[in-house]
Each structure stands twice: as structure tokens, then as C-alpha cells.
Design a protein around this motif. Structure first.
Motif: not given
Length: 360
Positions: A37-66
Motif C-alpha cells: 500500500i505504501w508503493s501505491v501511495f508513492s506511485m500516485y504521488q509520483y505520477v500526479t506531481e510529475k504528470e507522467v503516463s500511468v500506463l507507461v509507468f506500470i509497463f516499466s514496472c512489469l518488465v523487471p518484475s517478469s
């Protein structure tokens, strides 16, 4: 002649686990849920402040996770997997990809509190299961639970969990901490996206549970599922990069940010093992009131830490209504699990009695 056994009924000894032995596992589950849940809050704060694409952010996290799952589980080694196991796992990866797409959109639109609670919408699959299998004896309880869950999501869309719009807030509504953390009012149709994502998450777990019967096999197939999910999201992420309006300069510092590292390690990798531990050792499924209680405690702590627009009383009311809805919607599943566990305990007891009655 054998002496009578002492220590009480063996069925009661096995069916009532020692709470002291489960305490370390419960602590591990609490810490793992808190980090996720900490990661969800930090992700929300990051994509809101930086105005980045959530979809691209999630994909960039899925690649190292896989990559982490493939390197740790090595599904190509050991006993070969059959097509009846690999093909559903790949299809399950498509369900996971669609879940992440809707979940990311819901996170940016509704905020972390609403999207985390909407993940428990997967409990509605119990109602669908009762209708499809003709189990109508407890159907009225499931329908009542479904109504309670819908009421909870309606309260969340009306802002009951926020200090700005909660009817139970005693704080001056003009004294919200900051404009960044101030939640916006939503409509019920905007809550549909995270609710559908929660249903897809529950469907993904059901498919994974049906395909893999053993724990080791479940981990190997999950690595295939995560990898296929990254492949399914890849064209959408490329399209977002090429056609999106997000400046490319905002994508560079991802790999060194806490939001990115915590999402990969805690939000995608660790949470899988934590949920598996809770389901196998603590008999706590994700869509259950006990799991919701743990998540609610973590959400309260994180909302205070991040100084969100948060109403404690309103959030507790929404969580209570959602917990009652989940409890009623999953009533038949609890009865079936209790019956199956009692049958297995009786079989084990009969086997022990037969082994003790053999001559030495």
C-alpha cells in the motif's frame, strides 16, 4: 493393550491452529501489505506531481518484475508444463494486463484510497458463481452483500472518505492541507473503472487457482502470467509514448525513484508471495473481511503520513459497510471450505486411528 490417548479430540486440535504459531505469519502479512500500500501511495504521488503516463509507468514496472519471477521460478526447468496449464496462464496474463490498464486509470482518477478498496469488488464473483451453479439457498445473503458493496462504492464516490466532503467531518472544509492532496468529487460512473479492475483481479486469481493445484506449480505459472501481461501491455505503452502528450523528459528519472523501486519490489513481486502465504498458511483469501481489515489499517497510516484529504470516521464507515458486504457475498464459499476441511480432518483422524491399531 494400548493406553488411551490424551490431549483431546484430534479434529479439534487440527482445526483450531495455535495462535502463537500464526502470529509471526500474521506480522509478515501485515508488513507485506503495508509495503504494498505504501508503493501505491508513492506511485500516485509520483505520477500526479510529475504528470507522467500511468500506463507507461506500470509497463516499466512489469518488465523487471517478469524478469525477477522468471529468474527465481525458472518455469522451463523441472517437470515440463502441459498446454492445458501454459495456455490458460497466458490468457490470464491478458486479464492481468487489462486489470493493470484499468487499475492505473482508476488510480489517477479516483486516488489510492478508492482504488485499493475497489480491489475487493472481486467478491461479486461469489454471487455469479451461485447463480451459475444453481446454489440459491443463500442467494438472498449474497444479493444483500452485493447491495452493501455497491453502497460502499457509492459512499466513496461521494467523498465520504475525504475530510472535504465527508458528512462526519468535524474539520472546517476550507482548512484542507494542500491543493495537491485535496480529493476531487466523483460520480459513480467514474468508480466503475476501478470496480471492473477489482473484478478482473478476482477473476485472475480464480483462473490461477484452478490451473495450478500445487504451490510450486502456482509460482511457476505466475511467472508466465506476469511475462505475458507485460507483452500484452507493450503495444499500448508504445502507443502512449509515441502519441501521448507527456513530455519525454519526465520519463528519465523513473528508475532511481522510490515510487518505481517500491512498485516493482513491493507492489508486484513481494505482494504475490505475501498473498500466497496468507492464503496457504493463514487461510486468508484476498477478497475477505480479514484481508480488508489489514488493508484498512495500512491505508489509515499511509493517509496520515502523506497528509491526504482524509476522514477517519467516513473511511471506517465505508470499510465497515464493505466488510459486511464481502462477508455476506462469500458466505457459501466459507461453508464449503469448512465442510471440505472437516472431511479432510476426519479422513486424517481415521487414518491415524488405523495406524495406531496395527499390531507392533
Amino acid at each position: 493393550m494400548m493406553s488411551p490417548r490424551t490431549g483431546g479430540d484430534p479434529i479439534s486440535r487440527k482445526s483450531d491452529p495455535d495462535p502463537f504459531r500464526q502470529t509471526p505469519l500474521q506480522i509478515i502479512h501485515l508488513i507485506g501489505s503495508f509495503l504494498r500500500i505504501w508503493s501505491v501511495f508513492s506511485m500516485y504521488q509520483y505520477v500526479t506531481e510529475k504528470e507522467v503516463s500511468v500506463l507507461v509507468f506500470i509497463f516499466s514496472c512489469l518488465v523487471p518484475s517478469s524478469v525477477i519471477f522468471l529468474a527465481s521460478q525458472k518455469p522451463w526447468r523441472g517437470r515440463s508444463l502441459s498446454n492445458s496449464q501454459v495456455v490458460p496462464s497466458i490468457i490470464n496474463g491478458g486479464i492481468m494486463a487489462l486489470y493493470f490498464i484499468l487499475w492505473g486509470k482508476g488510480l489517477k482518477t479516483c486516488g489510492p484510497i478508492r482504488v485499493i478498496l475497489a480491489e475487493y469488488a472481486g467478491a461479486v464473483l461469489g454471487v455469479l458463481s451461485a447463480l451459475l451453479h444453481g446454489r440459491r439457498g443463500q442467494l438472498w445473503k449474497k444479493v444483500g452483500g452485493l447491495i452493501a458493496m455497491a453502497a460502499c462504492f457509492y459512499f466513496l464516490s461521494e467523498g465520504w472518505a475525504t475530510a472535504t466532503y465527508a458528512p462526519f467531518s468535524f474539520k472546517d472544509r476550507s482548512d484542507v492541507s494542500s491543493a495537491l492532496n485535496k480529493e476531487k468529487p466523483l460520480k459513480m460512473k467514474e468508480m466503475v473503472i476501478p470496480i471492473v479492475a477489482g473484478i478482473l483481479s478476482g477473476l485472475r486469481r480464480v483462473v490461477a487457482r484452478r490451473v495450478s493445484l500445487k504451490n510450486q506449480l502456482k509460482r511457476r505459472l505466475h511467472s508466465i502470467t506476469v511475462t505475458s501481461a507485460a507483452c500484452f501491455i507493450f503495444p499500448f505503452a508504445i502507443w502512449e509514448i509515441v502519441m501521448g502528450s507527456t513530455p519525454q523528459r519526465n520519463w528519465k528519472p523513473w528508475f532511481s525513484s522510490w515510487a518505481y523501486i517500491s512498485t516493482v519490489l513491493f507492489g508486484m513481486v513481494l505482494i504475490f508471495y505475501i498473498d500466497s502465504l496468507a492464503e496457504e498458511r493463514l487461510h486468508m483469501v484476498v477478497s475477505s473481511p480479514r484481508h480488508l481489515m489489514v488493508s484498512a489499517v495500512c491505508i489509515i497510516i499511509m493517509a496520515i503520513m502523506y497528509q491526504m484529504d482524509f476522514s477517519l470516521i467516513g473511511f471506517l464507515v465505508c470499510s465497515l459497510v464493505l466488510g459486511v458486504g464481502i462477508f455476506e457475498a462469500t458466505s457459501m464459499e466459507r461453508i464449503r471450505k469448512t465442510t471440505s476441511n472437516s472431511h479432510s480432518l476426519v479422513d486424517d483422524t481415521i487414518g491415524n486411528d488405523q495406524s495406531l491399531s496395527l499390531p507392533s
